[in-house]
Design a protein around this motif. Structure first.
Motif, PDB file in Angstrom:
ATOM      1  N   GLN A  68      42.299  41.305  35.307  1.00 42.10           N
ATOM      2  CA  GLN A  68      41.722  40.577  36.136  1.00 42.10           C
ATOM      3  C   GLN A  68      40.314  40.780  36.785  1.00 42.10           C
ATOM      4  OE1 GLN A  68      42.628  37.750  37.050  1.00 42.10           O
ATOM      5  NE2 GLN A  68      44.998  37.729  36.775  1.00 42.10           N
ATOM      6  N   VAL A  71      38.148  39.765  33.862  1.00 42.29           N
ATOM      7  CA  VAL A  71      37.777  38.284  33.818  1.00 42.29           C
ATOM      8  C   VAL A  71      37.018  37.980  35.212  1.00 42.29           C
ATOM      9  CG1 VAL A  71      38.836  35.911  34.618  1.00 42.29           C
ATOM     10  CG2 VAL A  71      40.158  37.647  33.107  1.00 42.29           C
ATOM     11  N   SER A  72      36.935  38.489  36.276  1.00 40.69           N
ATOM     12  CA  SER A  72      35.984  38.355  37.358  1.00 40.69           C
ATOM     13  C   SER A  72      34.793  38.853  37.023  1.00 40.69           C
ATOM     14  CB  SER A  72      36.515  39.061  38.541  1.00 40.69           C
ATOM     15  OG  SER A  72      37.737  38.713  38.900  1.00 40.69           O
ATOM     16  N   TYR A 110      37.349  28.427  32.670  1.00 40.79           N
ATOM     17  CA  TYR A 110      37.578  29.703  32.652  1.00 40.79           C
ATOM     18  C   TYR A 110      38.254  29.884  34.186  1.00 40.79           C
ATOM     19  CZ  TYR A 110      34.822  30.059  28.121  1.00 40.79           C
ATOM     20  OH  TYR A 110      34.458  29.671  26.952  1.00 40.79           O
ATOM     21  N   TYR A 111      37.336  29.400  34.992  1.00 36.78           N
ATOM     22  CA  TYR A 111      37.680  30.014  36.527  1.00 36.78           C
ATOM     23  C   TYR A 111      39.171  29.209  36.856  1.00 36.78           C
ATOM     24  CZ  TYR A 111      37.511  30.246  41.556  1.00 36.78           C
ATOM     25  OH  TYR A 111      37.453  30.455  42.830  1.00 36.78           O
ATOM     26  N   ALA A 114      41.651  31.347  35.280  1.00 37.49           N
ATOM     27  CA  ALA A 114      41.670  32.603  36.037  1.00 37.49           C
ATOM     28  C   ALA A 114      42.603  32.072  37.188  1.00 37.49           C
ATOM     29  CB  ALA A 114      40.469  33.104  36.567  1.00 37.49           C
ATOM     30  N   GLU A 118      46.249  34.251  38.100  1.00 37.31           N
ATOM     31  CA  GLU A 118      46.353  34.804  39.623  1.00 37.31           C
ATOM     32  C   GLU A 118      47.605  34.654  40.128  1.00 37.31           C
ATOM     33  OE1 GLU A 118      42.558  34.142  41.755  1.00 37.31           O
ATOM     34  OE2 GLU A 118      41.647  35.110  40.117  1.00 37.31           O
ATOM     35  N   SER A 169      34.310  35.117  42.548  1.00 37.46           N
ATOM     36  CA  SER A 169      34.505  36.099  41.346  1.00 37.46           C
ATOM     37  C   SER A 169      33.960  37.457  41.989  1.00 37.46           C
ATOM     38  CB  SER A 169      33.571  35.741  40.183  1.00 37.46           C
ATOM     39  OG  SER A 169      34.160  34.463  39.876  1.00 37.46           O
TER      40      SER A 169
END
Length: 208
Positions: A68, A71-72, A110-111, A114, A118, A169
């Protein structure tokens, strides 16, 4: 030829190619995922764990949190690239150009993915019997972010949302770094900055 409408705050545009992406054709998959998440964390999970000891998921959680963080960081980088090139509020219709249109919607996609990943945050809390962490605000935030990020990408993918994704992010970079470090007992005494993460999250909730 696609038609475009520009408002003072955002740019609205048609992106038919989004329908070709995983989970984007219909709202059924994201609704099913969110409903399953809610059913598990509010009913099935707690009932299952009632007579069981908490699972030791330390190794899995460390790997998950590292993932994560990356990714962020990647999302923050992509958002910054767009904002540095086009500003906080673009003065031109960037989305008339295929390349820019792809760049913006790719970041938003992509967001969204994510936000779906989560949802595991709460699943891990339940399996570890960390019931104090499964608050209404926590569950509501995770469920709504999955639905809202899908809906915005599908129906109203505006350039202005890039700023919001950038801030989120950044917060998640710090938050998941803390979670990762806190999973290592030897480092817990050095994590004095936890209270500042909580304040940062509350500010983020208030504004976004």
């Amino acid at each position: 030829m696609a038609s475009y409408y520009r408002s003072p705050l955002s740019i609205f545009f048609s992106v038919d190619f989004v329908d070709e992406w995983f989970l984007m054709k219909s709202p059924v998959p994201v609704i099913t995922i969110t409903a399953t998440y809610l059913y598990f964390v509010l009913k099935v999970g707690p009932d299952y764990m009632k007579t069981r000891k908490p699972y030791n998921l330390n190794s899995i959680i460390i790997i998950y949190n590292i993932f994560q963080v990356f990714v962020s960081v990647y999302l923050f980088y992509l958002c910054m690239q767009l904002m540095l090139a086009n500003g906080l509020v673009s003065k031109t219709c960037l989305l008339e150009h295929e390349d820019t249109r792809r760049d913006i919607t790719n970041v938003m996609y992509y967001y969204f993915l994510a936000k779906v990943s989560e949802l595991l945050d709460t699943v891990f809390f339940v399996l570890r019997k960390k019931t104090s962490q499964v608050t209404f605000l926590h569950v509501y935030h995770h469920a709504m972010m999955a639905i809202v990020s899908w809906s915005i990408l599908k129906y109203e993918p505006t350039y202005m949302t890039i700023y919001i994704r950038n801030v989120n992010s950044f917060v998640h970079m710090i938050m998941y770094t803390y979670y990762c470090l806190s999973a290592l007992p030897v480092l817990k005494k050095y994590l004095w900055w936890k209270k500042y993460i909580t304040k940062l999250q509350l500010v983020r909730f208030f504004f976004f």
